[in-house]
Design an enzyme around this catalytic site. Structure first.
Site, PDB file in Angstrom:
ATOM      1  N   LYS A 158      28.616  26.679 100.131  1.00  0.00           N
ATOM      2  CA  LYS A 158      28.337  27.388 101.389  1.00  0.00           C
ATOM      3  C   LYS A 158      27.038  26.777 101.907  1.00  0.00           C
ATOM      4  O   LYS A 158      25.949  27.273 101.623  1.00  0.00           O
ATOM      5  CB  LYS A 158      28.215  28.892 101.117  1.00  0.00           C
ATOM      6  CG  LYS A 158      28.457  29.753 102.353  1.00  0.00           C
ATOM      7  CD  LYS A 158      28.519  31.230 101.991  1.00  0.00           C
ATOM      8  CE  LYS A 158      28.590  32.094 103.219  1.00  0.00           C
ATOM      9  NZ  LYS A 158      29.888  32.043 103.911  1.00  0.00           N
TER      10      LYS A 158
HETATM   11  C1  LIG Z   1      31.239  32.529 103.859  1.00  0.00           C
HETATM   12  C2  LIG Z   1      32.460  31.861 104.362  1.00  0.00           C
HETATM   13  C3  LIG Z   1      33.731  32.455 104.303  1.00  0.00           C
HETATM   14  C4  LIG Z   1      33.947  33.864 103.804  1.00  0.00           C
HETATM   15  O1  LIG Z   1      33.553  34.036 102.480  1.00  0.00           O
HETATM   16  P1  LIG Z   1      33.217  35.481 101.914  1.00  0.00           P
HETATM   17  O2  LIG Z   1      32.751  35.233 100.528  1.00  0.00           O
HETATM   18  O3  LIG Z   1      34.466  36.264 101.970  1.00  0.00           O
HETATM   19  O4  LIG Z   1      32.170  36.054 102.793  1.00  0.00           O
HETATM   20  C5  LIG Z   1      34.814  31.724 104.741  1.00  0.00           C
HETATM   21  N1  LIG Z   1      34.675  30.492 105.235  1.00  0.00           N
HETATM   22  C6  LIG Z   1      33.478  29.870 105.327  1.00  0.00           C
HETATM   23  C7  LIG Z   1      33.391  28.508 105.894  1.00  0.00           C
HETATM   24  C8  LIG Z   1      32.336  30.545 104.892  1.00  0.00           C
HETATM   25  O5  LIG Z   1      31.157  29.933 104.984  1.00  0.00           O
END
Ligand SMILES: *Cc1c(COP(=O)(O)O)cnc(C)c1O
Length: 306
Positions: A158
């Site tokens: 992320k």
């Molecule tokens: C954070 C994110 C998500 C969702 O992830 P969660 O853990 O459910 O919050 C989906 N796609 C991307 C690109 C993200 O950065």
């Protein structure tokens, strides 16, 4: 946005306005940062609960590992710092944003020995795509921007830099009058939205895109668990945009978007054009889980009181 009093900054509580960095911060120039998005909910018993805090902290460390960033904290320490930040701000419900970034020092691409700094901010945040979206569903379009190839950006991290791709898709979708973008992968299969994972329901089967070019959402994983516990068949499987067009139901998942129904893709109405029965069922059960109303998922909650 609604601000709060303090931001946790490298182990210290700093007043919101004073949590600043230098303009030559490496991450500001090259996107060398990783983050998390976590939600805390007020529970019926008067306490509050952070949803899957430990799992988010572990994912943050995995993001750091992928990007070769050394964080001087383990998952327990990050989790404790998140709780301390919520407590310091007396926030019973809201969003938690931990961020680690390469700081100032050498100005080249190579991050060298520039220090990695970490902040944790919290703030009140309602429904990301609007309260009406949660109820009625949203209109989305297939983006002209592909989700990065698996060997272009490391999608399982992320990472802030990865978000350039999402920003382009989001601007395009909004300027064209849609709420969100659906991004395809470089092979042409449905991947994910700009910060949400995608599910479709067709002929009783729930499908979500596999963990290849997507960020492995914790909400995605939670919804798969809840759905299976309720007896639904769930598969992680590639699908195309035309299979999406003829789905009976579709929805997005994410910490920010929670569980948002999709009522239209590329001018094709999805199912009945509003949240379908499976979507509504899963949404209701998901909200029960995060608010501590289903003891089965008590292990997902980290309680605190302010
Ligand atoms: C954070 C994110 C998500 C969702 O992830 P969660 O853990 O459910 O919050 C989906 N796609 C991307 C690109 C993200 O950065």
């Amino acid at each position: 946005m609604q601000t709060t009093k303090f931001i946790w900054f490298d182990g210290k509580m700093v007043p919101w306005e004073e949590a600043q960095v230098h303009v030559l911060t490496h991450a500001l120039h090259y996107g060398s940062a990783i983050f998390e998005g976590i939600r805390a909910y007020a529970c019926a018993d008067g306490t509050s609960a952070v949803f899957r805090l430990e799992d988010h902290c572990k994912r943050m460390l995995n993001s750091a590992k992928i990007l070769r960033m050394d964080l001087p904290y383990n998952a327990e320490e990050l989790a404790r710092a998140c709780i301390e930040t919520l407590e310091a701000n007396k926030l019973p419900e809201g969003y938690i944003r931990p961020l680690s970034f390469v700081g100032r020092g050498e100005m080249g691409v190579y991050p060298g020995s520039n220090a990695v700094q970490t902040i944790i901010a919290v703030w009140p945040w309602g429904a990301y795509l609007g309260a009406e979206a949660l109820e009625k569903g949203i209109r989305v379009k297939t983006s002209s921007f592909a989700r990065s190839h698996v060997n272009t950006s490391m999608s399982k991290a992320k990472a802030s830099g990865n978000y350039i791709n999402s920003i382009l898709a989001k601007i395009e979708a909004r300027e064209d009058g849609y709420d969100e973008a659906v991004m395809l992968d470089t092979n042409g299969f449905v991947s994910e939205a700009t910060g949400e994972n995608i599910f479709i329901v067709r002929d009783g089967l729930i499908k979500t895109t596999p963990w290849t070019s997507i960020l492995g959402g914790i909400t995605r994983q939670s919804v798969m668990t809840v759905a299976r516990d309720l007896g639904y068949a769930v598969e992680e499987q590639q699908f195309t945009r035309d299979e999406f067009y003829i789905a009976d139901e579709a929805f997005f998942t994410g910490t920010a978007a929670e569980l948002t129904p999709i009522r239209e893709l590329d001018h094709r109405q999805i199912g009945q054009g509003h949240a379908g029965p499976v979507t509504k069922h899963l949404q209701a059960e998901f909200f029960k889980a995060v608010k501590g109303e289903n003891p089965k998922y008590a292990g997902w909650l980290h309680h605190y009181t302010v």
